[in-house]
Design a protein around this motif. Structure first.
Motif, short mmCIF file in Angstrom:
data_model
loop_
_atom_site.label_atom_id
_atom_site.label_comp_id
_atom_site.label_asym_id
_atom_site.label_seq_id
_atom_site.Cartn_x
_atom_site.Cartn_y
_atom_site.Cartn_z
N TYR A 167 0.81 -1.21 0.00
CA TYR A 167 0.00 0.00 0.00
C TYR A 167 0.85 1.27 0.00
CZ TYR A 167 -3.90 -3.10 0.84
OH TYR A 167 -4.85 -4.09 0.70
N LYS A 178 -0.05 5.24 -0.89
CA LYS A 178 -1.50 5.41 -0.83
C LYS A 178 -1.88 6.02 0.53
CE LYS A 178 -2.78 1.84 -4.05
NZ LYS A 178 -3.69 2.39 -5.01
N LEU A 228 -4.38 5.74 3.54
CA LEU A 228 -5.15 4.62 4.07
C LEU A 228 -6.03 5.04 5.24
CD1 LEU A 228 -2.25 2.01 4.28
CD2 LEU A 228 -3.85 2.34 2.38
N TYR A 253 -14.80 5.79 0.05
CA TYR A 253 -13.93 4.93 -0.75
C TYR A 253 -14.16 5.17 -2.24
CZ TYR A 253 -11.88 0.73 -2.77
OH TYR A 253 -11.14 -0.13 -3.54
N GLU A 271 -7.23 3.94 0.02
CA GLU A 271 -7.72 2.60 0.33
C GLU A 271 -8.24 2.55 1.76
OE1 GLU A 271 -7.96 -0.09 -1.58
OE2 GLU A 271 -6.87 0.67 -3.31
N LEU A 310 -8.70 -0.25 4.79
CA LEU A 310 -8.32 -1.59 5.24
C LEU A 310 -9.21 -1.93 6.43
CD1 LEU A 310 -4.41 -1.29 5.13
CD2 LEU A 310 -6.01 -1.69 3.25
N TYR A 352 -14.11 -2.59 -0.54
CA TYR A 352 -12.68 -2.53 -0.21
C TYR A 352 -12.22 -3.79 0.53
CZ TYR A 352 -15.17 -0.41 3.71
OH TYR A 352 -16.07 -0.14 4.71
#
Length: 179
Positions: free
Chosen positions: A21, A24, A26, A48, A57, A59, A89
């Motif tokens: 990742y 990105k 997060l 998202y 992203e 998680l 996601y």
């Protein structure tokens, strides 16, 4: 150290490095499918969808430590998330976020972004609930409940912690600022 130094299990039980990742933004969330905060999935999905193409992203780490509100296997939880809440996601393997068996990722996140306070709509009522469970809940950096969120920048640094009652519009604005 950054979150890129950690490995976690994906929803199928495979070990993956969070280094995938890199670069990105997060949002790391401990979730539950049977919680009063579960409807947050709807707004998280919208966030998202709005920002994913810009390098964002989410998680999602299911956790059953708070009121047993994430029962079932990771596979069963994923099915509920995908079919009922239309979660697009990554949903990872179920973990613990506090205590002896807590995920090392969460040990790191809590160290980087300690608990400050419960704020937002319904926070006073939520504080009373937490106090009835643990009168000393304010005295540590533990995750207090489902849908605590950590915002991570493009370099893998945890830069902000959002408690479950915090307005998701504030979370959205913080994400937008990083993108």
């Amino acid at each position: 150290m950054s979150i890129y130094d950690f490995e976690v299990k994906d929803g199928e039980g495979n070990t993956i490095s969070l280094s995938q990742y890199k670069d990105k933004v997060l949002l790391i969330v401990n979730s539950a499918t049977e919680c009063g905060f579960t409807p947050q999935y709807t707004q998280l999905n919208e966030i998202y969808s709005e920002f994913n193409e810009d390098g964002f992203e989410i998680l999602d780490f299911p956790c059953n430590q708070f009121g047993g509100q994430a029962p079932g296997t990771t596979e069963e939880i994923t099915e509920v998330c995908r079919s009922k809440w239309l979660v697009p996601y990554a949903i990872f393997d179920k973990i613990e976020v506090n205590g002896e068996n807590e995920s090392p990722l969460y040990t790191y996140l809590k160290k980087e972004q300690p608990f400050k306070d419960i704020t937002g709509e319904g926070s006073e009522e939520f504080k009373k609930i937490l106090e009835s469970i643990n009168p000393n809940y304010m005295d540590n950096d533990d995750i207090k409940w489902n849908f605590t969120k950590f915002l991570v920048d493009r370099k893998g640094n945890a830069i902000q912690r959002f408690e479950p009652t915090e307005d998701l519009n504030d979370v959205k604005e913080a994400i937008k600022a990083l993108l």
